[in-house]
Design an enzyme around this catalytic site. Structure first.
Site, PDB file in Angstrom:
ATOM      1  N   SER A 165       2.068  -1.765  10.250  1.00 42.15           N
ATOM      2  CA  SER A 165       3.816  -1.830  10.769  1.00 42.15           C
ATOM      3  C   SER A 165       4.632  -3.757  10.242  1.00 42.15           C
ATOM      4  O   SER A 165       5.462  -3.591  11.147  1.00 42.15           O
ATOM      5  CB  SER A 165       4.391  -1.814  11.972  1.00 42.15           C
ATOM      6  N   ASN A 196       0.778  -1.176   0.009  1.00 39.60           N
ATOM      7  CA  ASN A 196       0.563  -0.502  -0.191  1.00 39.60           C
ATOM      8  C   ASN A 196       0.946   1.177  -0.106  1.00 39.60           C
ATOM      9  O   ASN A 196       0.936   1.443   1.233  1.00 39.60           O
ATOM     10  CB  ASN A 196      -0.991  -0.100   1.546  1.00 39.60           C
ATOM     11  N   TRP A 197       1.099   2.620  -1.069  1.00 41.11           N
ATOM     12  CA  TRP A 197       2.031   2.669  -1.550  1.00 41.11           C
ATOM     13  C   TRP A 197       1.521   4.024  -0.570  1.00 41.11           C
ATOM     14  O   TRP A 197       2.137   4.580  -0.725  1.00 41.11           O
ATOM     15  CB  TRP A 197       2.923   3.089  -3.199  1.00 41.11           C
ATOM     16  N   LYS A 198       0.043   3.818  -1.089  1.00 39.14           N
ATOM     17  CA  LYS A 198      -0.451   5.218  -0.250  1.00 39.14           C
ATOM     18  C   LYS A 198      -0.776   6.589  -0.944  1.00 39.14           C
ATOM     19  O   LYS A 198      -0.125   6.464  -2.050  1.00 39.14           O
ATOM     20  CB  LYS A 198       0.009   5.619   1.492  1.00 39.14           C
ATOM     21  N   GLU A 219      -7.173   5.432   7.182  1.00 35.09           N
ATOM     22  CA  GLU A 219      -6.947   6.696   6.159  1.00 35.09           C
ATOM     23  C   GLU A 219      -8.470   7.018   5.768  1.00 35.09           C
ATOM     24  O   GLU A 219      -8.856   8.172   5.834  1.00 35.09           O
ATOM     25  CB  GLU A 219      -5.879   6.848   6.064  1.00 35.09           C
ATOM     26  N   GLY A 221       1.771   2.365  10.951  1.00 37.51           N
ATOM     27  CA  GLY A 221       2.910   3.535  10.749  1.00 37.51           C
ATOM     28  C   GLY A 221       2.981   3.813  12.251  1.00 37.51           C
ATOM     29  O   GLY A 221       4.446   5.084  11.569  1.00 37.51           O
ATOM     30  N   GLY A 223       2.461  -1.061   4.267  1.00 42.17           N
ATOM     31  CA  GLY A 223       2.630   0.485   3.736  1.00 42.17           C
ATOM     32  C   GLY A 223       4.025   1.055   3.626  1.00 42.17           C
ATOM     33  O   GLY A 223       4.226   1.087   2.880  1.00 42.17           O
ATOM     34  N   GLY A 224       4.549   1.269   5.148  1.00 41.56           N
ATOM     35  CA  GLY A 224       6.010   2.116   5.158  1.00 41.56           C
ATOM     36  C   GLY A 224       6.412   0.791   4.615  1.00 41.56           C
ATOM     37  O   GLY A 224       7.860   1.816   3.263  1.00 41.56           O
ATOM     38  N   HIS A 230      -9.547   1.349   3.571  1.00 43.95           N
ATOM     39  CA  HIS A 230      -8.784   2.192   4.837  1.00 43.95           C
ATOM     40  C   HIS A 230      -8.703   2.953   6.324  1.00 43.95           C
ATOM     41  O   HIS A 230      -9.275   3.559   5.832  1.00 43.95           O
ATOM     42  CB  HIS A 230      -7.300   2.344   3.790  1.00 43.95           C
ATOM     43  N   GLU A 236      -5.875  -3.999  10.125  1.00 37.91           N
ATOM     44  CA  GLU A 236      -5.081  -2.965  10.856  1.00 37.91           C
ATOM     45  C   GLU A 236      -5.931  -2.717  11.631  1.00 37.91           C
ATOM     46  O   GLU A 236      -6.142  -1.387  11.857  1.00 37.91           O
ATOM     47  CB  GLU A 236      -4.985  -2.350   9.192  1.00 37.91           C
TER      48      GLU A 236
END
Ligand code: PGA
Length: 253
Positions: free
Chosen positions: A215, A9-11, A99, A175, A236-237, A97, A169
């Site tokens: 994470s 998930n590059w966001k 967010e 994050g 993500g990250g 998601h 999640e």
């Protein structure tokens, strides 16, 4: 056996040039996908076509949009429809998601409509659920997640839910560098599977891939993915670093 999936998930990160470089580096980094394993790249809308082209011909590798709108077409300036995504060959769509729920007020009911429109256009949802910290601290995370699933997914047929993909999640782990413990992840994943088993039976529940997100890193993926009800991750990250994501792919069971 249900699919094991490493989903990136590059966001809202990377320029086109950086995205190209990341995919090139990943393709050059050894990673293996078995018959039952998939890598999915959840990239920003402007890069879907180019990333798809770069990955063309690679076995068990797919692209995902990070969202779509819940209406078919029309005067919705700035939105992207499921039909548009279908027309460019997108495979998956990340829906709900945290967010998007938090910053764009996506409700369980709106997500039910998004799930429907994805099915209508042959797109596979990666449906996200998960509780905020206050709910976890109050000890009511099981019922919180159950409500998210019921209100957005329980109108679906057993056939639609067979092979479905969920991402659990916990919001407090996204994050933050704070991962749910292996036990916390396994406990919630088993709970989610149980929710589907109760409503749809064991065969459907056992076919659903439940990914963990929050994470996931190169150094913890193997342990988390090793839990019996964890079928991979939504990352993500760490998905923005080619060598890390390759390691995460190689950690799938
Ligand atoms: P993270 O994000 O891996 O950076 O915690 C996961 C996600 O939000 O999908």
């Amino acid at each position: 056996m249900r699919k094991q999936i490493a989903a990136a998930n590059w966001k809202m990160n990377l320029t086109l040039q950086q995205a190209d470089a990341l995919v090139n580096e990943l393709l050059a980094t050894p990673h293996n996908l078995g018959e039952n394993q998939q890598a999915v790249f959840g990239v920003p809308f402007p890069y879907l076509i180019s990333v798809k082209n770069k990955l063309d011909g690679k076995k068990n590798v797919f692209v995902a949009a990070q969202n779509c709108y819940d209406k078919k077409s029309g005067a919705y300036t700035g939105e992207v429809s499921a039909e548009m995504l279908q027309s460019i060959g997108v495979d998956y769509v990340i829906l709900g998601h945290s967010e998007r729920r938090e910053y764009f007020n996506e409700s369980n009911a709106m997500l039910a409509a998004k799930v429907n429109i994805c099915f209508e256009y042959g797109l596979k949802p990666i449906f996200c659920c998960g509780e905020p910290l206050a709910i976890r601290e109050a000890g009511t995370e099981n019922s919180f997640v159950e409500t998210q699933l019921k209100e957005s997914l329980f109108h679906l047929t057993a056939e639609q839910l067979t092979g479905f993909v969920i991402a659990y999640e916990p919001i407090w782990a996204i994050g933050t560098g704070k991962t749910a413990s292996n036990e916390q992840a396994q406990q919630m994943h088993a709970h989610i599977r149980g929710v589907f088993a109760k409503q749809y039976g064991d065969t459907v529940a056992d076919s659903i891939s439940i990914l963990y997100g929050g994470s996931v890193k190169a150094n913890n993926a193997k342990d988390i993915f090793g839990q019996p009800d964890v079928d991979g991750g939504l990352v993500g990250g760490a998905s923005l670093v080619a060598t890390d994501f390759a390691t995460i792919i190689n950690s799938l069971k």
